[in-house]
Structures are given as C-alpha cells and as structure tokens.
Motif scaffolding. Structure first.
Motif, PDB file in Angstrom:
ATOM      1  N   GLN A   2       0.806  -1.216   0.000  1.00 38.80           N
ATOM      2  CA  GLN A   2       0.000   0.000   0.000  1.00 38.80           C
ATOM      3  C   GLN A   2       0.849   1.281   0.000  1.00 38.80           C
ATOM      4  O   GLN A   2       0.320   2.365  -0.120  1.00 38.80           O
ATOM      5  CB  GLN A   2      -0.905   0.037   1.243  1.00 38.80           C
ATOM      6  N   THR A   3       2.154   1.114   0.189  1.00 41.49           N
ATOM      7  CA  THR A   3       3.010   2.294   0.273  1.00 41.49           C
ATOM      8  C   THR A   3       2.846   3.164  -0.965  1.00 41.49           C
ATOM      9  O   THR A   3       2.963   2.686  -2.079  1.00 41.49           O
ATOM     10  CB  THR A   3       4.483   1.860   0.389  1.00 41.49           C
ATOM     11  N   PRO A   4       2.562   4.447  -0.777  1.00 42.06           N
ATOM     12  CA  PRO A   4       2.432   5.313  -1.946  1.00 42.06           C
ATOM     13  C   PRO A   4       3.782   5.475  -2.650  1.00 42.06           C
ATOM     14  O   PRO A   4       4.815   5.310  -2.017  1.00 42.06           O
ATOM     15  CB  PRO A   4       1.963   6.644  -1.370  1.00 42.06           C
ATOM     16  N   PHE A   5       3.713   5.793  -3.894  1.00 41.81           N
ATOM     17  CA  PHE A   5       4.955   5.972  -4.644  1.00 41.81           C
ATOM     18  C   PHE A   5       5.480   7.376  -4.416  1.00 41.81           C
ATOM     19  O   PHE A   5       4.717   8.314  -4.189  1.00 41.81           O
ATOM     20  CB  PHE A   5       4.684   5.724  -6.128  1.00 41.81           C
ATOM     21  N   ALA A   6       6.792   7.505  -4.511  1.00 46.06           N
ATOM     22  CA  ALA A   6       7.404   8.811  -4.291  1.00 46.06           C
ATOM     23  C   ALA A   6       6.949   9.794  -5.366  1.00 46.06           C
ATOM     24  O   ALA A   6       6.710  10.962  -5.082  1.00 46.06           O
ATOM     25  CB  ALA A   6       8.922   8.670  -4.303  1.00 46.06           C
ATOM     26  N   ARG A   7       6.835   9.307  -6.602  1.00 47.44           N
ATOM     27  CA  ARG A   7       6.417  10.182  -7.702  1.00 47.44           C
ATOM     28  C   ARG A   7       5.354   9.489  -8.532  1.00 47.44           C
ATOM     29  O   ARG A   7       5.361   8.261  -8.662  1.00 47.44           O
ATOM     30  CB  ARG A   7       7.612  10.500  -8.608  1.00 47.44           C
ATOM     31  N   ALA A   8       4.466  10.266  -9.134  1.00 46.96           N
ATOM     32  CA  ALA A   8       3.420   9.694  -9.993  1.00 46.96           C
ATOM     33  C   ALA A   8       4.040   8.859 -11.117  1.00 46.96           C
ATOM     34  O   ALA A   8       3.523   7.805 -11.481  1.00 46.96           O
ATOM     35  CB  ALA A   8       2.554  10.815 -10.577  1.00 46.96           C
ATOM     36  N   GLU A   9       5.183   9.306 -11.634  1.00 46.96           N
ATOM     37  CA  GLU A   9       5.864   8.562 -12.709  1.00 46.96           C
ATOM     38  C   GLU A   9       6.230   7.154 -12.251  1.00 46.96           C
ATOM     39  O   GLU A   9       6.220   6.219 -13.041  1.00 46.96           O
ATOM     40  CB  GLU A   9       7.157   9.285 -13.143  1.00 46.96           C
ATOM     41  N   ASP A  10       6.588   7.037 -10.969  1.00 47.43           N
ATOM     42  CA  ASP A  10       6.947   5.713 -10.442  1.00 47.43           C
ATOM     43  C   ASP A  10       5.726   4.801 -10.386  1.00 47.43           C
ATOM     44  O   ASP A  10       5.820   3.600 -10.659  1.00 47.43           O
ATOM     45  CB  ASP A  10       7.554   5.830  -9.041  1.00 47.43           C
ATOM     46  N   ALA A  11       4.580   5.364 -10.032  1.00 48.50           N
ATOM     47  CA  ALA A  11       3.340   4.579 -10.000  1.00 48.50           C
ATOM     48  C   ALA A  11       3.008   4.075 -11.403  1.00 48.50           C
ATOM     49  O   ALA A  11       2.598   2.925 -11.585  1.00 48.50           O
ATOM     50  CB  ALA A  11       2.194   5.432  -9.455  1.00 48.50           C
ATOM     51  N   VAL A  12       3.213   4.946 -12.386  1.00 46.11           N
ATOM     52  CA  VAL A  12       2.921   4.561 -13.776  1.00 46.11           C
ATOM     53  C   VAL A  12       3.887   3.468 -14.237  1.00 46.11           C
ATOM     54  O   VAL A  12       3.477   2.468 -14.835  1.00 46.11           O
ATOM     55  CB  VAL A  12       2.977   5.792 -14.715  1.00 46.11           C
ATOM     56  N   LYS A  13       5.155   3.619 -13.908  1.00 49.55           N
ATOM     57  CA  LYS A  13       6.145   2.587 -14.258  1.00 49.55           C
ATOM     58  C   LYS A  13       5.780   1.265 -13.604  1.00 49.55           C
ATOM     59  O   LYS A  13       5.904   0.207 -14.196  1.00 49.55           O
ATOM     60  CB  LYS A  13       7.533   2.991 -13.735  1.00 49.55           C
ATOM     61  N   HIS A  56      -2.700  11.813 -14.879  1.00 49.83           N
ATOM     62  CA  HIS A  56      -2.319  12.670 -15.999  1.00 49.83           C
ATOM     63  C   HIS A  56      -0.943  12.345 -16.546  1.00 49.83           C
ATOM     64  O   HIS A  56      -0.389  13.097 -17.328  1.00 49.83           O
ATOM     65  CB  HIS A  56      -2.386  14.149 -15.576  1.00 49.83           C
ATOM     66  N   VAL A  57      -0.411  11.220 -16.107  1.00 50.29           N
ATOM     67  CA  VAL A  57       0.972  10.907 -16.468  1.00 50.29           C
ATOM     68  C   VAL A  57       1.078  10.034 -17.709  1.00 50.29           C
ATOM     69  O   VAL A  57       2.034  10.134 -18.459  1.00 50.29           O
ATOM     70  CB  VAL A  57       1.706  10.266 -15.275  1.00 50.29           C
ATOM     71  N   SER A  58       0.079   9.168 -17.935  1.00 46.41           N
ATOM     72  CA  SER A  58       0.153   8.323 -19.121  1.00 46.41           C
ATOM     73  C   SER A  58      -1.136   8.469 -19.917  1.00 46.41           C
ATOM     74  O   SER A  58      -2.202   8.718 -19.357  1.00 46.41           O
ATOM     75  CB  SER A  58       0.348   6.856 -18.727  1.00 46.41           C
ATOM     76  N   ARG A  59      -1.046   8.298 -21.221  1.00 48.87           N
ATOM     77  CA  ARG A  59      -2.253   8.441 -22.033  1.00 48.87           C
ATOM     78  C   ARG A  59      -3.009   7.119 -22.169  1.00 48.87           C
ATOM     79  O   ARG A  59      -4.122   7.080 -22.661  1.00 48.87           O
ATOM     80  CB  ARG A  59      -1.941   9.028 -23.412  1.00 48.87           C
ATOM     81  N   GLY A  60      -2.417   6.028 -21.701  1.00 49.50           N
ATOM     82  CA  GLY A  60      -3.060   4.721 -21.863  1.00 49.50           C
ATOM     83  C   GLY A  60      -4.246   4.499 -20.940  1.00 49.50           C
ATOM     84  O   GLY A  60      -5.164   3.759 -21.266  1.00 49.50           O
ATOM     85  N   ILE A  63      -2.362  -0.924  -7.235  1.00 54.86           N
ATOM     86  CA  ILE A  63      -1.828   0.178  -6.415  1.00 54.86           C
ATOM     87  C   ILE A  63      -1.106   1.239  -7.252  1.00 54.86           C
ATOM     88  O   ILE A  63      -0.823   2.326  -6.762  1.00 54.86           O
ATOM     89  CB  ILE A  63      -0.889  -0.295  -5.279  1.00 54.86           C
ATOM     90  N   GLY A  64      -0.850   0.918  -8.506  1.00 48.96           N
ATOM     91  CA  GLY A  64      -0.218   1.902  -9.382  1.00 48.96           C
ATOM     92  C   GLY A  64      -1.213   2.888  -9.982  1.00 48.96           C
ATOM     93  O   GLY A  64      -0.833   3.779 -10.736  1.00 48.96           O
ATOM     94  N   PHE A  65      -2.514   2.722  -9.641  1.00 48.77           N
ATOM     95  CA  PHE A  65      -3.550   3.607 -10.180  1.00 48.77           C
ATOM     96  C   PHE A  65      -4.087   4.553  -9.103  1.00 48.77           C
ATOM     97  O   PHE A  65      -5.263   4.889  -9.103  1.00 48.77           O
ATOM     98  CB  PHE A  65      -4.704   2.775 -10.759  1.00 48.77           C
ATOM     99  N   GLY A  66      -3.235   4.942  -8.194  1.00 49.72           N
ATOM    100  CA  GLY A  66      -3.664   5.791  -7.086  1.00 49.72           C
ATOM    101  C   GLY A  66      -4.010   7.208  -7.513  1.00 49.72           C
ATOM    102  O   GLY A  66      -3.821   7.591  -8.678  1.00 49.72           O
ATOM    103  N   PRO A  67      -4.525   7.990  -6.555  1.00 53.44           N
ATOM    104  CA  PRO A  67      -4.873   9.382  -6.855  1.00 53.44           C
ATOM    105  C   PRO A  67      -3.627  10.166  -7.300  1.00 53.44           C
ATOM    106  O   PRO A  67      -2.530   9.919  -6.802  1.00 53.44           O
ATOM    107  CB  PRO A  67      -5.405   9.921  -5.532  1.00 53.44           C
ATOM    108  N   GLY A  68      -3.823  11.052  -8.232  1.00 50.43           N
ATOM    109  CA  GLY A  68      -2.708  11.891  -8.689  1.00 50.43           C
ATOM    110  C   GLY A  68      -1.864  11.263  -9.778  1.00 50.43           C
ATOM    111  O   GLY A  68      -0.875  11.833 -10.210  1.00 50.43           O
ATOM    112  N   THR A  69      -2.261  10.069 -10.235  1.00 54.46           N
ATOM    113  CA  THR A  69      -1.454   9.408 -11.266  1.00 54.46           C
ATOM    114  C   THR A  69      -2.183   9.356 -12.612  1.00 54.46           C
ATOM    115  O   THR A  69      -1.790   8.643 -13.508  1.00 54.46           O
ATOM    116  CB  THR A  69      -1.068   7.973 -10.837  1.00 54.46           C
TER     117      THR A  69
END
Ligand code: ASC
Length: 154
Positions: free
Chosen positions: A25-36, A91-95, A83-89
């Motif tokens: 459940q740990t949030p990612f440091a950056r939205a880009e990391d969640a997308v990766k 607008h980072v990818s178009r997929g 967990i990679g689809f959390g809030p704030g993530t």
C-alpha cells in the motif's frame, strides 16, 4: 533515556512497523513511479498469461508444469497493478482512461473480479486437465478484456 526520548523512539518504531505492514500500500514517491509500476507489472502479467494462452490455443504443446508455473505468476502478478492507479497518477500516461479515477468503485470491482479469476486459473492449471485450463483461461481473459474495453485507450 528520558521519557520523551523513549516515547519518540516507540512512536518511531510503530511508524516503521506500520509502513512495513502496509507493504504494497506504500504510496509511490512520484506519480511517474506509480505509472512505471503499473505498466511493468501489467507487462509481466501479460507475458505469463500469453504463455498459457499459447498452450490453450495450440500454438505451443500443452505442458502441464509450465501452465502451473505461469499461472502461479499470473495469480501473484494480478494483485500488483492496482496500487499503481492511485490518486494523482491520472495525468501521467495516455493509456489509462480518466474513468478509472471517476468510477473507482467500478474499477476496483473489475480488478477484484480479475484477481478472483486468476486464482481460479491457477486452480485449473493444477488439475493438469487442458479442458479445465481452457475454460479458466477464457474466463480470465474476459476479465482482462472488459477492463481494457472500459478503461484503456487503445
Ligand atoms: C493477453 C494479454 C491481455 C489479455 C487480453 C484478453 O494475453 O496481454 O491483455 O490476454 O487480450 O482479452
């Protein structure tokens, strides 16, 4: 140690314990990391699911052990992307379609359904029966497809 230092030490330990327990459940440091993370786990998932699909569709010979090995990975990997689809993530990818974030309950329901089907796929693989594997593969693939149809830009 005075009382205050003992208290802050205990509070620190508790915080550490909670963050370890939270694990996935740990949030990612950056939205880009969640997308990766979501893209990477979905990529690995697709790889192992496709290997089962190849057997089911007769592109490669049925190998019961390989089916179980891949289904074990699918069953575990299925739990990861969410967990990679959390809030704030969003607008980072178009997929990923914005509906993921505006229809969170429905998205979660679809994800949960897929996780359940993945566990059934593993159970079917363990029967060493190709017909059972075929049926479970089809049901699991249907959950992949319905989520992609609703929430993925192709
Ligand atoms: C796969 C894969 C998917 C699903 C989906 C099922 O092998 O990579 O995303 O199956 O195509 O409909």
């Amino acid at each position: 140690m005075n009382t205050q230092r003992v208290t802050s030490f205990v509070v620190g330990l508790l915080a550490l314990g909670m963050s370890v327990a939270a694990g996935a459940q740990t949030p990612f440091a950056r939205a880009e990391d969640a997308v990766k993370y979501r893209q990477g786990t979905l990529f690995a998932l697709s790889h192992h699911f496709t290997r089962i699909g190849a057997m089911v569709n007769g592109r490669v010979p049925y190998d019961a052990r390989a089916a179980v090995e891949n289904a074990e990975l699918v069953a575990v990997l299925a739990k990861l992307p969410a967990i990679g689809f959390g809030p704030g993530t969003q607008h980072v990818s178009r997929g990923a379609k914005p509906e993921i974030w505006t229809e969170q309950a429905r998205f979660k329901e679809q994800n949960d359904h897929f996780v359940v089907e993945s566990a059934r796929l593993l159970a079917a693989a363990k029967t060493n029966n190709l017909d059972q594997l075929k049926a479970a593969y089809a049901s699991t693939a249907a959950t992949c497809k319905s989520c992609h149809d609703a929430y993925r830009n192709n």
